[in-house]
Scaffold this active site. Structure first.
Site, mmCIF file in Angstrom:
data_model
loop_
_atom_site.group_PDB
_atom_site.id
_atom_site.type_symbol
_atom_site.label_atom_id
_atom_site.label_comp_id
_atom_site.label_asym_id
_atom_site.label_seq_id
_atom_site.Cartn_x
_atom_site.Cartn_y
_atom_site.Cartn_z
ATOM 1 C CB SER A 54 50.381 39.781 64.186
ATOM 2 O OG SER A 54 49.768 38.634 64.353
ATOM 3 C CB SER A 61 51.474 39.235 56.537
ATOM 4 O OG SER A 61 50.413 39.092 57.460
ATOM 5 N N GLY A 67 48.682 41.028 53.003
ATOM 6 C CA GLY A 67 50.473 41.643 52.500
ATOM 7 C C GLY A 67 51.111 41.728 53.293
ATOM 8 C CG HIS A 125 50.531 34.728 59.317
ATOM 9 N ND1 HIS A 125 50.243 36.029 60.586
ATOM 10 C CD2 HIS A 125 50.133 35.357 58.529
ATOM 11 C CE1 HIS A 125 50.709 37.347 60.479
ATOM 12 N NE2 HIS A 125 50.344 36.699 58.620
#
Length: 452
Positions: A339, A323, A321, A211
């Site tokens: 994730s 991720s 942050g 993402h």
């Protein structure tokens, strides 16, 4: 032997490096070697990183009798769920040093239940995974699942039966953990670098969350800095949440290590399949180092942007942050990429991770830094990532201010104690704009490819 120029800024990128470490006072103890006492009827003790290989072997041998497995961390034992009481099956399990545990639900029955949930209860804010400890599917609904949505999820779970699936309400909101601020930067978005890898064409690259990769094409190691890496492949939503990002300069040399702050790092020397009950550590640019346990496998998460399958569920906390950040074992096994999830590192919550194994297989990359020789998925990929290089952090990190984070750490490889108990400065994430899921300008597209 030829020497390549190492740009100063790029050389500062370490795996999972951050400029500020949260106050996570954790000690990574030396790992205990797997032991066998030679008695086939007495369970062996295992390192958590070793159980997945044994479990996979038994799964192939036992066929339909195999109903999942998990790691009993207290006793350091591998538990194999079996349907029925076939003595031959039990003997096979015991010969492998594992513990046989008779259960009611077969793997096929739990898979069928998961298909029913997908068909009838795919609602944003819900997630489910198989919990082999209870031999059930555990369904979670966050705070946004109310009214008719809640009734739909609840009735679907009830139809499956209380011995097949359970439902719990989460106080938080399921979301991807992307935000504005620190670590690796793309526009107004901030994510965390996961693991340095070698791309299929031999060029240096890293893995992060999909993402992040579909939101922003180019990434920098400093807020507002010049891009140093470009997204090559990204998948989100769909069959995973991972991105392969190639360094723009092919001469970039990187470390196969996770920087855990305070000049400490853990060498990453292998890829590890997650096992329920396994202790894991997560490093991210917002909250630093945190630990917990794997609680579910093959998780399905229904984010607002779409459904993602094949994830690892844990009780490790995370925040925006984090991720893309590294999920790893104490002895240097790469497990996953952050994730999303619900909750935070104050109230707690659950976090889901992309397995590194499937990310590598999908992108054609191998674990380890460039110039590492044979840095295959099971190899150390040490190359130029010697002891003196292992702790460089993500440069230019604080809300727009530059600074090396933990450069020049000693070698904190597998089995060595790492005590990142001292807190570093506040990362200052608040100065960057929030680039959450809803602000990513419709850029979520599965498997977008960019070629340099």
């Amino acid at each position: 032997m030829s020497h390549k120029r190492i740009p100063k800024r790029k050389a500062a990128i370490a795996v999972g490096g951050v400029a500020a470490l949260g106050a996570a006072a954790l000690l990574l103890p030396s790992a205990n070697a797997s032991q066998s006492n030679g008695d086939a009827a007495t369970p062996r003790t295992f390192k958590s990183g070793d159980v997945s290989n044994v479990a996979s072997m038994l799964a192939s041998q036992l066929g339909e009798a195999f109903a999942g497995s998990y790691y009993d961390a207290a006793n350091k034992q591998l538990v194999i769920n079996v349907v029925g009481n076939n003595s031959n099956v039990v003997n096979q399990i015991e010969r492998a040093g594992a513990v046989a545990h008779q259960v009611q639900n077969s793997t096929a029955e739990l898979e069928a239940a998961a298909k029913t949930l997908k068909a009838d209860a795919t609602i944003p804010g819900t997630a489910w995974s198989v919990d082999p400890k209870t031999n059930e599917i555990r369904v979670t609904a966050d705070s946004t699942v109310t009214g008719d949505k809640w009734n739909t999820v609840e009735s679907t779970v009830e139809k499956l039966g209380s011995d097949v699936a359970t439902l719990k309400k989460s106080a938080g909101t399921l979301k991807t953990f992307v935000d504005g601020g620190d670590a690796i930067f793309g526009g107004n978005a901030r994510c965390s670098l996961g693991f340095n890898v070698t791309a299929g064409d031999g060029s240096p690259a890293f893995l992060t969350a999909g993402h992040c990769g579909v939101a922003v094409a180019q990434w920098s190691d400093s807020q507002g800095g010049a891009p140093i890496a470009t997204v090559d492949q990204a998948t989100f939503p769909g069959d995973g949440d991972f991105a392969l990002v190639k360094y723009d300069d092919p001469a970039t040399q990187t470390n196969s290590a996770v920087n855990v702050g305070n000049g400490q790092s853990v060498q990453i020397n292998q890829v590890v399949e997650a096992a329920v009950g396994q202790q894991v550590f997560r490093m991210g640019s917002t909250t630093g180092l945190n630990d917990g346990n794997v609680t579910g496998l093959n998780a399905t998460v229904n984010y607002p942007e779409g459904t993602v399958t094949g994830l690892i569920q844990t009780d490790v906390c995370a925040e925006p942050g984090d991720s893309g950040g590294s999920l790893f074992t104490q002895d240097g096994g790469a497990v996953g990429l952050t994730s999303g999830g619900s909750g935070d590192c104050t109230a707690g919550g659950e976090t889901f991770f992309q397995p590194v194994t499937t990310a590598l297989a999908a992108t054609g990359a191998t674990l380890g830094a460039g110039d590492a020789g044979d840095a295959g998925a099971g190899d150390a990929g040490a190359g130029d990532a010697g002891a003196g290089d292992a702790g460089a952090g993500a440069g230019d990190a604080g809300a727009g201010d530059a600074g090396d984070a933990g450069a020049g750490a000693g070698d904190a490889g597998a089995g060595e104690a790492v005590d990142p108990s001292e807190s570093a400065a506040d990362p200052g994430a608040g100065e960057a704009a929030d680039a959450g899921a809803g602000q990513q300008e419709g850029t979520h597209h599965k498997s977008r490819k960019r070629h340099q």
